[in-house]
Design a protein around this motif. Structure first.
Motif, PDB file in Angstrom:
ATOM      1  N   VAL A  21     -30.125 -43.858  -9.743  1.00  0.00           N
ATOM      2  CA  VAL A  21     -29.886 -42.429  -9.504  1.00  0.00           C
ATOM      3  C   VAL A  21     -28.468 -42.178  -9.000  1.00  0.00           C
ATOM      4  O   VAL A  21     -27.905 -41.101  -9.217  1.00  0.00           O
ATOM      5  CB  VAL A  21     -30.929 -41.840  -8.525  1.00  0.00           C
ATOM      6  CG1 VAL A  21     -32.316 -41.876  -9.134  1.00  0.00           C
ATOM      7  CG2 VAL A  21     -30.917 -42.545  -7.184  1.00  0.00           C
ATOM      8  N   SER A  55     -39.777 -33.181  -8.880  1.00  0.00           N
ATOM      9  CA  SER A  55     -38.548 -33.509  -8.171  1.00  0.00           C
ATOM     10  C   SER A  55     -38.494 -32.880  -6.784  1.00  0.00           C
ATOM     11  O   SER A  55     -37.560 -33.151  -6.017  1.00  0.00           O
ATOM     12  CB  SER A  55     -37.329 -33.059  -8.977  1.00  0.00           C
ATOM     13  OG  SER A  55     -37.312 -31.650  -9.142  1.00  0.00           O
ATOM     14  N   MET A  99     -37.404 -43.716  -8.504  1.00  0.00           N
ATOM     15  CA  MET A  99     -36.230 -42.905  -8.828  1.00  0.00           C
ATOM     16  C   MET A  99     -36.436 -41.460  -8.379  1.00  0.00           C
ATOM     17  O   MET A  99     -35.510 -40.822  -7.863  1.00  0.00           O
ATOM     18  CB  MET A  99     -35.937 -42.985 -10.322  1.00  0.00           C
ATOM     19  CG  MET A  99     -35.394 -44.333 -10.775  1.00  0.00           C
ATOM     20  SD  MET A  99     -35.075 -44.419 -12.565  1.00  0.00           S
ATOM     21  CE  MET A  99     -33.696 -43.269 -12.701  1.00  0.00           C
ATOM     22  N   TRP A 102     -35.893 -41.423  -4.603  1.00  0.00           N
ATOM     23  CA  TRP A 102     -34.511 -41.536  -4.137  1.00  0.00           C
ATOM     24  C   TRP A 102     -33.618 -40.398  -4.619  1.00  0.00           C
ATOM     25  O   TRP A 102     -32.547 -40.173  -4.044  1.00  0.00           O
ATOM     26  CB  TRP A 102     -33.926 -42.872  -4.595  1.00  0.00           C
ATOM     27  CG  TRP A 102     -34.477 -44.053  -3.878  1.00  0.00           C
ATOM     28  CD1 TRP A 102     -35.401 -44.940  -4.333  1.00  0.00           C
ATOM     29  CD2 TRP A 102     -34.146 -44.494  -2.552  1.00  0.00           C
ATOM     30  NE1 TRP A 102     -35.674 -45.894  -3.391  1.00  0.00           N
ATOM     31  CE2 TRP A 102     -34.911 -45.649  -2.278  1.00  0.00           C
ATOM     32  CE3 TRP A 102     -33.283 -44.011  -1.573  1.00  0.00           C
ATOM     33  CZ2 TRP A 102     -34.835 -46.328  -1.075  1.00  0.00           C
ATOM     34  CZ3 TRP A 102     -33.198 -44.690  -0.362  1.00  0.00           C
ATOM     35  CH2 TRP A 102     -33.964 -45.831  -0.119  1.00  0.00           C
ATOM     36  N   TRP A 103     -34.008 -39.684  -5.658  1.00  0.00           N
ATOM     37  CA  TRP A 103     -33.151 -38.659  -6.244  1.00  0.00           C
ATOM     38  C   TRP A 103     -32.708 -37.592  -5.224  1.00  0.00           C
ATOM     39  O   TRP A 103     -31.522 -37.275  -5.120  1.00  0.00           O
ATOM     40  CB  TRP A 103     -33.865 -38.011  -7.432  1.00  0.00           C
ATOM     41  CG  TRP A 103     -33.027 -37.025  -8.211  1.00  0.00           C
ATOM     42  CD1 TRP A 103     -31.666 -36.847  -8.148  1.00  0.00           C
ATOM     43  CD2 TRP A 103     -33.504 -36.076  -9.172  1.00  0.00           C
ATOM     44  NE1 TRP A 103     -31.272 -35.859  -9.018  1.00  0.00           N
ATOM     45  CE2 TRP A 103     -32.390 -35.362  -9.657  1.00  0.00           C
ATOM     46  CE3 TRP A 103     -34.762 -35.761  -9.678  1.00  0.00           C
ATOM     47  CZ2 TRP A 103     -32.496 -34.355 -10.608  1.00  0.00           C
ATOM     48  CZ3 TRP A 103     -34.864 -34.767 -10.635  1.00  0.00           C
ATOM     49  CH2 TRP A 103     -33.738 -34.076 -11.089  1.00  0.00           C
ATOM     50  N   GLY A 107     -29.177 -39.145  -5.130  1.00  0.00           N
ATOM     51  CA  GLY A 107     -28.894 -38.865  -6.532  1.00  0.00           C
ATOM     52  C   GLY A 107     -27.550 -38.174  -6.732  1.00  0.00           C
ATOM     53  O   GLY A 107     -27.215 -37.223  -6.025  1.00  0.00           O
ATOM     54  N   ASP A 109     -26.773 -36.801  -9.659  1.00  0.00           N
ATOM     55  CA  ASP A 109     -27.019 -35.676 -10.558  1.00  0.00           C
ATOM     56  C   ASP A 109     -27.350 -34.428  -9.751  1.00  0.00           C
ATOM     57  O   ASP A 109     -27.897 -34.516  -8.648  1.00  0.00           O
ATOM     58  CB  ASP A 109     -28.196 -35.988 -11.483  1.00  0.00           C
ATOM     59  CG  ASP A 109     -27.842 -36.981 -12.559  1.00  0.00           C
ATOM     60  OD1 ASP A 109     -26.788 -36.790 -13.198  1.00  0.00           O
ATOM     61  OD2 ASP A 109     -28.606 -37.939 -12.760  1.00  0.00           O
ATOM     62  N   SER A 111     -29.454 -31.559  -8.336  1.00  0.00           N
ATOM     63  CA  SER A 111     -30.894 -31.537  -8.069  1.00  0.00           C
ATOM     64  C   SER A 111     -31.339 -30.108  -7.783  1.00  0.00           C
ATOM     65  O   SER A 111     -30.625 -29.366  -7.105  1.00  0.00           O
ATOM     66  CB  SER A 111     -31.227 -32.430  -6.867  1.00  0.00           C
ATOM     67  OG  SER A 111     -32.580 -32.276  -6.482  1.00  0.00           O
TER      68      SER A 111
END
Length: 223
Positions: A21, A55, A99, A102-103, A107, A109, A111
């Motif tokens: 991530v 998420s 994943m 932890w995102w 992360g 990316d 979110s």
């Protein structure tokens, strides 16, 4: 050896998942995909309610906890040891839910549910008992939990029960160590963030002061 298997699980969930991530896989996917695939398939999935739901930090935490506890204390774990495809599915569940776990914390990316640094620390602190208690239960078991290991004949090393104790100890100590490292790194990231914000605020205040001074000078000159 169950203990060697446990090392594999820790590497999947506590090392591979956060590193993946951190590598911003979603951003990489969007850049590599064609415009048609990006707008027709990838973006609609990323913006879907399902992705927003799984998420969400609380949901991601619970999914990871559910997968870890359910697989270790259900017939699935023993069955996966005898079935290659089921074993791969189990590892995919570990990596995928890890994943998601932890995102929100590390992360790279974007979110839909970005947490503040204090919230991230609390999130990780609550994750530590998840691995500790799971490892402790396995370590403390007085009987062999998985019959598969009883069918393996070997005339070297630890007994099956001793190996199970080692596996539980590895999850207990290894999981705690991974979370402690993550907490320390998160505190460091928080301090760097606060330092950057402080410098940005100082710059903003300096600009405001300079603007007031210019306005004052312009007012005096006009008089």
């Amino acid at each position: 050896l169950f203990s060697a298997h446990m090392v594999q699980h820790l590497l999947l969930t506590m090392v591979a998942a956060p590193l993946l991530v951190l590598g911003a896989p979603i951003t990489l996917l969007l850049r590599a995909a064609s415009p048609e695939a990006r707008h027709r398939w990838i973006l609609p999935v990323l913006h879907s309610r399902a992705v927003r739901l799984i998420s969400y930090p609380v949901v991601a935490w619970m999914l990871f906890a559910l997968v870890m506890w359910f697989t270790h204390f259900s017939p699935l774990f023993d069955a996966a040891l005898d079935d290659v495809l089921l074993h791969r599915l189990e590892h995919a569940l570990y990596l995928g839910t890890a994943m998601l776990f932890w995102w929100p914390v590390v992360g790279a990316d974007p979110s839909p549910h970005r947490m503040s640094y204090p919230a991230r620390l609390g999130y990780l602190a609550l994750g530590m008992p998840l691995m500790s208690f799971l490892g402790l239960v396995i370590f403390s078991a007085q009987t062999v939990l998985y019959e598969h290991y009883l069918t393996l004949e070997r005339d070297w090393g630890r007994t099956v029960l001793e190996d199970q104790e080692w596996a539980g100890g590895i999850m207990w100590a290894g999981g705690d160590l991974a979370f402690v490292v993550a907490l320390v790194l998160m505190v460091g990231a928080w301090l760097r963030h606060e330092e950057r914000e402080g410098k940005r605020e100082d710059f903003r205040l300096a600009q405001q002061k300079a603007a007031r001074q210019r306005a004052a000078r312009d007012g005096v000159a006009a008089q």
